[in-house]
Design an enzyme around this catalytic site. Sequence first.
Site: not given
Length: 427
Positions: A89, A122, A286
């Site tokens: 990620d 994220h 996600s």
Amino acid sequence: MGSRAIGLRAGHRRRATGALVTAACVAGLSCVAAPPAVADDGNVPLQSGECKFGTSDIKETPWSLQRLINSQMWAGGNKGGGIRVAVIDTGVDAGNKQLQDAIEGPGKSYVNGKPTQDKVGHGTKVAGIIAARPRVGSGFYGLAPEAKVLPFQQTSDEQAGTADTLATAIDDAVAAKVDIINISQGTAASESLLPKLKAAVKRAQDAGILIVASAGNSGASGAEKNIYPAAFSDEFDNVMAVAASDRNNERAAFSQPGPFVGIAAPGVDMVSTVPLGGNCVDQGTSFSAPYATGAAALLMAKHKSDKEKWGPQQIIWHLEQTADRVRRGRDNNIGWGVVNPMAALNDDTRPTAAPTPDKFKGVADGSTILPAVATLGETTEQRRARIAIYIVGGGLLAVAAVVGSSVALRDWRRKTGLTSHGEAEHG
């Protein structure tokens, strides 16, 4: 610098990242591993304003965790200990205290960054949903709070990842001998343009490593399309494709539907950890993927001593078979249903085949329910009820008439001197 200024600066940074990624996507294959900043653009407003890094903890337990019973989910003390999860990620920020003990090693970066620093946020959110440690003052925690997370940074605030860097990260995760690889990224590029990525997924399969991949967030129109690497689930038995579900266990409006979807997990208003500390809210597939990853980590830890019998295929089948179903079988929106960690952990039956639809129970998915016939005026049932009332009422009136007549006759006899024996009394 004030917190508002920091928040605005972080917002500009995320928007800049989105613009960079969008430009790369237009170019084609250079963005095949679509960075999550675009897919999950915009945080859900929390408390007094924009989600910023280094914020406060959220005291309330999020809805996605309220539906779980920890005493059942963590029965026997199983909290995912011994399971190592690669998070490919934007990095996993070590500045969040709920993640400091979860991060294993320095990680690896393919974008000239530091894996334990996350300027996008994220990857830190993804890691938190998997393995965030409980913390006093926060109602949030990861599903597998004793699992370890290995950060592989293949996207940053300045550089978008590619199919090649994603493939390299998968290979490095395989070399690190992780148990699970979480990939909350994807691309709609043709499979023919992804030979290296496909080969890397195959090597992970050969190594017995489970890959949990998000289905993508381009499903607003409802049109179906393949998002890779999630869509490799049709070909490789170690890939679990995860869609996003809402509070009603239905497909979230943004979640990408398709024939490759195997299961769904909560993806709306998801609370998690952010860089430099604190919790924020976001949404997207996600964050559904790591929810499923956390459940898989618990299931894998429970059966770790029997790994040969409980490989990636069995883990996937079991999670799909024990999922909460809205319909009897699978569909292209939420697969076999919404992952249910407690049901999966309470059932020790090792699956030997793909999931099967629930048995028909007369109503099932509503397809056998027939509409009522519209009638004008009195229905047959109403007419029968009316006649029955008339009959009962008439009977009661008849009984009353007989009783009244008997009383009147008795009184008349007494007045006329007739005895009850029929003999006249003479005066």
